[in-house]
Design a protein around this motif. Structure first.
Motif, PDB file in Angstrom:
ATOM      1  N   VAL A 152      36.723  -6.171   3.456  1.00  0.00           N
ATOM      2  CA  VAL A 152      37.556  -7.138   2.730  1.00  0.00           C
ATOM      3  C   VAL A 152      39.014  -7.022   3.190  1.00  0.00           C
ATOM      4  CG1 VAL A 152      38.453  -7.762   0.459  1.00  0.00           C
ATOM      5  CG2 VAL A 152      36.016  -7.264   0.735  1.00  0.00           C
ATOM      6  N   ALA A 212      39.346  -8.656   6.495  1.00  0.00           N
ATOM      7  CA  ALA A 212      39.273 -10.115   6.320  1.00  0.00           C
ATOM      8  C   ALA A 212      40.618 -10.661   5.848  1.00  0.00           C
ATOM      9  CB  ALA A 212      38.164 -10.484   5.337  1.00  0.00           C
ATOM     10  N   ALA A 213      41.252  -9.937   4.913  1.00  0.00           N
ATOM     11  CA  ALA A 213      42.553 -10.381   4.414  1.00  0.00           C
ATOM     12  C   ALA A 213      43.587 -10.316   5.549  1.00  0.00           C
ATOM     13  CB  ALA A 213      42.990  -9.513   3.229  1.00  0.00           C
ATOM     14  N   ASP A 268      38.057 -16.807   7.373  1.00  0.00           N
ATOM     15  CA  ASP A 268      37.550 -17.880   6.523  1.00  0.00           C
ATOM     16  C   ASP A 268      36.543 -17.344   5.518  1.00  0.00           C
ATOM     17  OD1 ASP A 268      38.675 -20.424   7.818  1.00  0.00           O
ATOM     18  OD2 ASP A 268      37.899 -19.289   9.522  1.00  0.00           O
ATOM     19  N   ARG A 269      35.869 -16.243   5.894  1.00  0.00           N
ATOM     20  CA  ARG A 269      34.853 -15.693   5.004  1.00  0.00           C
ATOM     21  C   ARG A 269      34.561 -14.254   5.411  1.00  0.00           C
ATOM     22  NH1 ARG A 269      30.766 -19.138   6.280  1.00  0.00           N
ATOM     23  NH2 ARG A 269      29.637 -17.437   7.254  1.00  0.00           N
ATOM     24  N   CYS A 270      34.187 -13.443   4.429  1.00  0.00           N
ATOM     25  CA  CYS A 270      33.762 -12.073   4.699  1.00  0.00           C
ATOM     26  C   CYS A 270      32.315 -11.955   4.269  1.00  0.00           C
ATOM     27  CB  CYS A 270      34.646 -11.100   3.910  1.00  0.00           C
ATOM     28  SG  CYS A 270      34.204  -9.374   4.133  1.00  0.00           S
ATOM     29  N   ALA A 305      39.295  -8.268  -2.994  1.00  0.00           N
ATOM     30  CA  ALA A 305      38.981  -9.657  -2.610  1.00  0.00           C
ATOM     31  C   ALA A 305      39.656 -10.634  -3.572  1.00  0.00           C
ATOM     32  CB  ALA A 305      37.471  -9.873  -2.600  1.00  0.00           C
ATOM     33  N   GLU A 339      43.446 -10.655  -2.898  1.00  0.00           N
ATOM     34  CA  GLU A 339      43.819 -11.283  -1.627  1.00  0.00           C
ATOM     35  C   GLU A 339      43.200 -12.670  -1.451  1.00  0.00           C
ATOM     36  OE1 GLU A 339      45.932  -9.996   0.545  1.00  0.00           O
ATOM     37  OE2 GLU A 339      46.197  -8.040  -0.413  1.00  0.00           O
ATOM     38  N   VAL A 356      40.052 -13.375  -0.800  1.00  0.00           N
ATOM     39  CA  VAL A 356      39.077 -13.396   0.296  1.00  0.00           C
ATOM     40  C   VAL A 356      37.737 -13.937  -0.231  1.00  0.00           C
ATOM     41  CG1 VAL A 356      37.738 -11.963   1.899  1.00  0.00           C
ATOM     42  CG2 VAL A 356      40.156 -11.439   1.473  1.00  0.00           C
ATOM     43  N   ARG A 357      37.192 -14.958   0.427  1.00  0.00           N
ATOM     44  CA  ARG A 357      35.877 -15.475   0.040  1.00  0.00           C
ATOM     45  C   ARG A 357      34.820 -14.537   0.607  1.00  0.00           C
ATOM     46  NH1 ARG A 357      34.585 -20.132   2.572  1.00  0.00           N
ATOM     47  NH2 ARG A 357      33.454 -21.075   0.852  1.00  0.00           N
ATOM     48  N   VAL A 358      33.970 -14.018  -0.274  1.00  0.00           N
ATOM     49  CA  VAL A 358      32.970 -13.041   0.140  1.00  0.00           C
ATOM     50  C   VAL A 358      31.584 -13.643  -0.044  1.00  0.00           C
ATOM     51  CG1 VAL A 358      31.977 -10.771  -0.411  1.00  0.00           C
ATOM     52  CG2 VAL A 358      34.460 -11.090  -0.514  1.00  0.00           C
TER      53      VAL A 358
END
Ligand code: ASP
Ligand code: MG
Length: 422
Positions: A158, A161-162, A167-169, A219, A222, A224-226
């Motif tokens: 995560v 990803a941030a 775009d996605r994790c 997530a 930040e 973050v789309r998981v």
């Protein structure tokens, strides 16, 4: 073109054959010009083995040296995945924690990510090279290797990803998503298309162990789309971009995904708590502070607290729950502080379970708690303690009634999969 972080857990990385399968999933994601960073765990069981060596070498081990040892499992799998991708004709390289670098603060063995400057890595990704990052590890401000606590590679993924604005994790694991409840208890449990960060945090903290709780908090912070999805898939399975797993998203995005949600999203259970009752404590200011201060000082997390109404002679009973593993310590501390607190008896019970119903829908709907209490009482299940938050109602019951309670509630909130659709 998208920028995607993919994370693979220990079971997915356990051995050459499985790593080869991971490599083919990664290759599929990278096809079509996507920029891909892969975060990996050590092979299943490896970190336990390394921790064991540390204990054998020195029971009072230095956490900084412990980190040197236990971080090595991820170093191995990141190199192996890069090699396997290269064997498939892909451009790939590993980026160890200090190479990215992933800067961490706080003590060794439970480090937290402070910042990640991924610019060099991003440049390589933009040239079509797949970045493979060992999860769990970083570099401390003294320049030494650090690790982030067990299960920490979810948090690494995560954080990466941030840092790269992914775009996605995608978190690939041995389950194919987040379910309305434990499918081993309720065969009609349904996989959820999406849950909000808040719901996932509550579910993770009350026993749904799909992700490290800290990674969900990060997530959320930040944005973050998981996605949680299965790594045990065939060539003809739908691609991750079609979102076959469960998405973990913000409240706003949730509204665009699932307009007809139930008021309750999921039901979790946790058998790892214990209950303590202190009888006949003085019903006066300061008493509960005397009880809970020593526990807090010993980092014992208290979950539910009930103080009964006072009875005659200005006395009352106080009931609370703590993690089962802390019970002996808590008992000793309370005995030690007995003169200060002034209780009569200490009664403990570790044969309890906490059942929680979770859902953002309950913010705007009354009656969720009363449905819970009615459904449990209809089955003769006694509630020993209750606690609530904005999106959760939890009760303590006898551990033997866990499975029954989960099933009854799953039906009561209309969560059972309908057989026609299945
Ligand atoms: N290998 C580490 C552990 O087992 C980190 C992880 O896999 O998330 O805790
Ligand atoms: Mg894990």
């Amino acid at each position: 073109m998208a920028r995607i972080v993919m994370k693979f857990g220990g079971t997915s990385m356990a051995g050459t054959e499985r790593i080869r399968r991971v490599a083919s999933i990664v290759r599929r994601q990278a096809a079509g010009g996507n920029e891909v960073a892969v975060v990996v765990s050590a092979m299943a069981g490896e970190t336990d083995r390394l921790v064991h060596f540390c204990r054998e070498a020195n029971p009072m081990f230095d956490p900084a040296e412990y980190d040197v040892v236990v971080s090595s499992g991820e170093q191995v799998t990141s190199g192996l995945l890069a090699l396997t991708l290269q064997a498939l004709g892909e451009k790939a390289r590993s980026w160890l924690g200090w190479q990215v670098p992933v800067r961490t603060i706080e003590s060794h063995a439970k480090a937290r990510v402070e910042n990640i400057d991924a610019s060099a890595m991003i440049e390589c990704m933009q040239r079509g090279e797949i970045a493979v990052i060992p999860g769990f590890q970083g570099i401390s401000d003294e320049g030494r290797i650090s690790t982030m606590g067990r299960g920490g590679s979810d948090t690494s993924a995560v954080a990466i990803a941030a840092a790269i604005g992914a775009d996605r994790c995608d978190i690939y694991t041995d389950v194919d998503g987040v379910y309305t409840t434990d499918p081993r208890i309720v065969a009609k449990a349904r996989k959820l298309k999406a849950v909000t960060y808040e719901e996932m945090l509550e579910l993770a903290s009350v026993g749904a162990k799909v992700l490290q709780t800290r990674s969900v908090g990060l997530a959320m912070k930040e944005g973050v789309r998981v996605q949680v999805l299965s790594s045990f898939i065939g060539e003809d399975s739908p691609p991750a971009d079609d979102l076959p797993g469960t998405l973990i998203v913000s409240d706003e995005e949730m509204e665009t995904i699932d307009m007809e949600r139930q008021h309750v999203t999921g039901i979790a259970h946790d058998k790892n708590e214990a209950k303590i009752i202190l009888t006949r404590v003085p019903d006066k200011p300061g008493t509960v502070a005397h009880i809970f201060e020593p526990l807090a000082a010993a980092s014992i997390n208290v979950d539910m607290i009930i103080q009964n109404v006072g009875r005659d002679k200005g006395e009352t009973d106080v009931t609370f729950t703590i993690p089962q593993t802390d019970l002996p310590r808590a008992q000793a501390l309370l005995e030690e502080h007995r003169p200060n607190i002034g209780f009569n008896r200490i009664i403990t019970d570790d044969h309890i379970a906490k059942i929680s119903v979770v859902g953002v829908g309950m913010k705007s709907h009354a009656g969720v708690a009363s449905t819970m209490f009615r459904s449990l009482s209809d089955r003769g299940i006694n509630i020993q303690a209750i606690s609530t938050s904005e999106i959760k109602v939890s009760v303590i019951i006898d551990e033997d009634e866990t499975e029954l309670a989960v099933r009854v509630l799953h039906t009561a909130y209309g969560l059972d999969a309908n057989e026609d659709a299945a």
